[in-house]
Design an enzyme around this catalytic site. Structure first.
Site, PDB file in Angstrom:
ATOM      1  N   PHE A 148       0.436  -1.200   0.107  1.00 48.03           N
ATOM      2  CA  PHE A 148      -0.047   0.150   0.022  1.00 48.03           C
ATOM      3  C   PHE A 148       0.301   1.512  -0.247  1.00 48.03           C
ATOM      4  CE2 PHE A 148       1.095   0.135   4.855  1.00 48.03           C
ATOM      5  CZ  PHE A 148       1.220   1.494   4.744  1.00 48.03           C
ATOM      6  N   LYS A 172      -1.650  -7.447  -9.123  1.00 45.52           N
ATOM      7  CA  LYS A 172      -2.298  -7.216  -7.657  1.00 45.52           C
ATOM      8  C   LYS A 172      -1.265  -6.033  -6.700  1.00 45.52           C
ATOM      9  CE  LYS A 172      -3.025  -8.198  -4.781  1.00 45.52           C
ATOM     10  NZ  LYS A 172      -3.930  -7.744  -3.313  1.00 45.52           N
ATOM     11  N   GLU A 175      -5.204  -3.951  -1.884  1.00 49.34           N
ATOM     12  CA  GLU A 175      -6.366  -3.261  -1.640  1.00 49.34           C
ATOM     13  C   GLU A 175      -6.560  -2.296  -0.941  1.00 49.34           C
ATOM     14  OE1 GLU A 175      -4.693  -5.908  -0.306  1.00 49.34           O
ATOM     15  OE2 GLU A 175      -5.449  -6.970   1.399  1.00 49.34           O
ATOM     16  N   ARG A 176      -5.730  -1.816  -0.021  1.00 51.83           N
ATOM     17  CA  ARG A 176      -6.080  -0.473   0.847  1.00 51.83           C
ATOM     18  C   ARG A 176      -6.174   0.895   0.235  1.00 51.83           C
ATOM     19  NH1 ARG A 176      -5.800  -3.547   4.521  1.00 51.83           N
ATOM     20  NH2 ARG A 176      -4.102  -4.783   5.089  1.00 51.83           N
ATOM     21  N   SER A 225       5.703  -6.564   3.499  1.00 53.71           N
ATOM     22  CA  SER A 225       6.100  -7.261   4.770  1.00 53.71           C
ATOM     23  C   SER A 225       7.004  -8.758   3.935  1.00 53.71           C
ATOM     24  CB  SER A 225       4.834  -8.120   5.485  1.00 53.71           C
ATOM     25  OG  SER A 225       3.662  -8.412   5.268  1.00 53.71           O
ATOM     26  N   CYS A 280       9.824   1.758   3.516  1.00 56.91           N
ATOM     27  CA  CYS A 280      10.117   0.860   3.984  1.00 56.91           C
ATOM     28  C   CYS A 280      11.561   1.275   4.270  1.00 56.91           C
ATOM     29  CB  CYS A 280      10.328  -0.612   2.688  1.00 56.91           C
ATOM     30  SG  CYS A 280      11.033   0.183   1.215  1.00 56.91           S
ATOM     31  N   GLU A 383       9.631  -4.511  12.693  1.00 56.95           N
ATOM     32  CA  GLU A 383       9.065  -3.128  12.309  1.00 56.95           C
ATOM     33  C   GLU A 383       8.275  -2.496  12.463  1.00 56.95           C
ATOM     34  OE1 GLU A 383       8.040  -3.240   7.780  1.00 56.95           O
ATOM     35  OE2 GLU A 383       9.337  -2.042   6.957  1.00 56.95           O
TER      36      GLU A 383
END
Ligand code: NAD
Length: 498
Positions: A148, A172, A175-176, A225, A280, A383
């Site tokens: 996201f 893909k 979805e957020r 993640s 990240c 994290e």
């Protein structure tokens, strides 16, 4: 309520089953619903891509590059519209959202060099009457699963090189924040991409598993993640696919006693709290060397952190960061802050009571600064992905280096010093993929490659730059002989070149 479906065969199509809520992170309200693709929908998208790919793969690379050239023009034309849509779903500031589009666009620019990058190798006269040449051919249908936090940049890092190489691509996205990836697909079509070459299937684990198990999908690129990266790497490899997965991070910034402390503090505030820490490559651990350095650094950091303006992206150009992406992300970050306090870290800046009038239900989290964090604490091991900076005091340079080396993650790191010898030693010895010297967020430019080590990256090639052209192609090597004497008889022993 807006319904976001999928992008299939050059058109938006509605989903046919489950949906997920897409939030406005500033208000906490649901602003759209996104379709979650079923296995059947994913398989249909892949099948159509597989039909379209051979013609695209056979299109000469210069023509393919021209589609990307036009796409760059359209990205620039629509920059403000894309940035606004991105901020609305993600919550990051508008300048940051423009940066998200821009760093993707730069990779598209690099991919315009496809005709040059795809040239193979040729040996004239490798043996008597023998020439040898290699070519880079597309894999077929490939897929990308993206996070996201960079909904424009990371999809482009994936699909631009894949498509430039002649593959069809199934994206893909997260979805957020699914709107921008759909807009990118529309712009690719406007730029002249044939239908079926870029398909966007929105979804969750069901869609991901369908891609992992679909035999037509030749390669998978993932960013997200670490637990999911490991899962996708294992299952994709077990299914015989080419897989690269980039995971989470815990980036340390070493501050040496000779560093310019104002410069170091400015860098830490930008790299620690920018985008609410949802990067990240964010710096989440400051490692001052020596107590005196630590005291000076904290003294410089506190007023800077207390001055940060936290607000929705609509509140003006001087907003430093916005809300986290979901309520669940906010709860998780605040839970980790509590664990830090319980485990004995010193909370020097406490953002727990932060609230914004008119946006009380938004996912905002105030900035936090911890001092005297130790390596066993959860806030050091995990994290956090929020506006929380941890300070770990090191007694020496070797101890600081050892901390970063021993951490599970190895995405990025930085050292701030005026001493070239220390900087050089650090860059040489550290077991981390991307290193900054007096640069807090050392994200390589498009024509270099991006990738972490240890639990931040799985697979053997990096993202973008020359590695991406290697990942999205396979090499075929031809040994050709056109001798006059071949008709005279066969050869049965294995030939070595002399
Ligand atoms: P995430 O792992 O939750 O999701 C990433 C993608 O995986 C999404 O598309 C999601 O739908 C899918 N997914 C989630 N759960 C899944 C499951 N159980 N099975 C299959 N697929 C699943 O990550 P996120 O929260 O979207 O992104 C943040 C993370 O991404 C952070 O850890 C961050 O460090 C990392 N990240 C890494 C890089 C890098 O280059 N190393 C870059 C950006 C973000």
């Amino acid at each position: 309520m807006e319904q976001i479906g999928h992008w299939m065969n050059g058109a938006r199509v509605a989903g046919s089953g489950r949906t997920a809520d897409v939030f406005n992170p500033a208000t906490g309200e649901v602003q759209a619903q996104v379709a979650l693709a079923s296995k059947a929908e994913v398989d249909a998208a892949v099948a159509r891509a597989a039909e379209a790919q051979p013609a695209w793969g056979a299109t000469n690379p210069q023509r393919r590059a021209r589609v990307l050239m036009e796409f760059v023009r359209l990205l620039n034309r629509d920059m403000d519209r894309l940035a606004e849509a991105l901020s609305r779903e993600h919550g990051k500031t508008l300048p940051d959202a423009r940066g998200d589009v821009q760093r993707g666009l730069e990779v598209v620019e690099f991919c315009i060099g496809a005709p040059h990058l795809l040239k193979g190798e040729y040996t004239d006269g490798a043996g008597p009457g023998i020439d040898m040449y290699s070519m880079r051919q597309p894999l077929g249908v490939v897929a990308g699963i993206t996070p996201f936090n960079f909904p424009a940049m990371i999809p482009m890092w994936k699909f631009a090189p894949a498509i430039a190489c002649g593959n069809a691509f199934i994206l893909k996205p997260s979805e957020r924040d699914p709107s921008v990836p759909m807009m990118l697909a529309e712009l690719m079509q406007e730029a002249g991409l044939p239908d079926g070459i870029l398909q966007v299937v929105n979804g969750d684990k069901e869609a991901v598993d369908a891609l992992l198990d679909n035999e037509s999908v030749q390669a998978i690129g993932f960013v997200g993640s670490t637990p999911i990266a490991q899962y996708i790497y294992a299952r994709g490899c077990a299914n015989g696919k080419r897989v690269q997965c980039f995971g989470g991070a815990k980036n340390h910034m070493i501050v040496m006693p000779d560093a310019d402390m104002d410069q170091a503090a400015d860098a830490l505030v930008g790299a620690g709290y920018g985008a609410a820490g949802e990067r990240c490559m964010a710096i989440s651990v400051a490692v001052p060397v020596g107590d005196e350095t630590a005291d000076r650094l904290i003294e410089k950091l506190v007023p800077r952190i207390e001055k940060l303006k936290i607000a929705p992206y609509t509140a003006g150009a001087d907003v430093d960061y916005g809300p986290l992406v979901t309520g669940a992300a906010k709860e998780r970050v605040l839970g980790l802050v509590e664990s830090g306090i319980e485990q004995g870290a010193e909370l020097v800046v406490d953002g727990r009571d932060f609230s914004l009038q008119g946006y009380e239900n938004g996912f905002f989290v105030g900035p936090h600064l911890f001092d005297r964090v130790t390596p066993e604490m959860e806030i050091y091991r995990q994290e956090i992905f929020g506006p929380v900076l941890s300070t770990v005091r090191a007694g020496s340079y070797e101890e600081a280096l050892g901390l970063a080396m021993d951490h599970d993650y190895g995405n990025g790191t930085a050292i701030f010093t005026r001493d070239g010898d220390t900087a050089r030693d650090f860059a040489h010895r550290i077991n981390i993929g991307m290193v900054g010297v007096n640069v807090p967020i050392p994200v390589p430019l498009a024509y270099h490659t991006f990738g972490g080590w240890k639990k931040s990256g799985f697979g053997d090639l990096n993202q973008h730059g020359p590695d991406s052209f290697r990942f999205y192609t396979r090499t075929k090597t031809v040994t050709a002989r056109w001798p006059s004497g071949l008709k005279e008889g066969g050869e049965f022993h294995f030939k070595a070149m002399e």
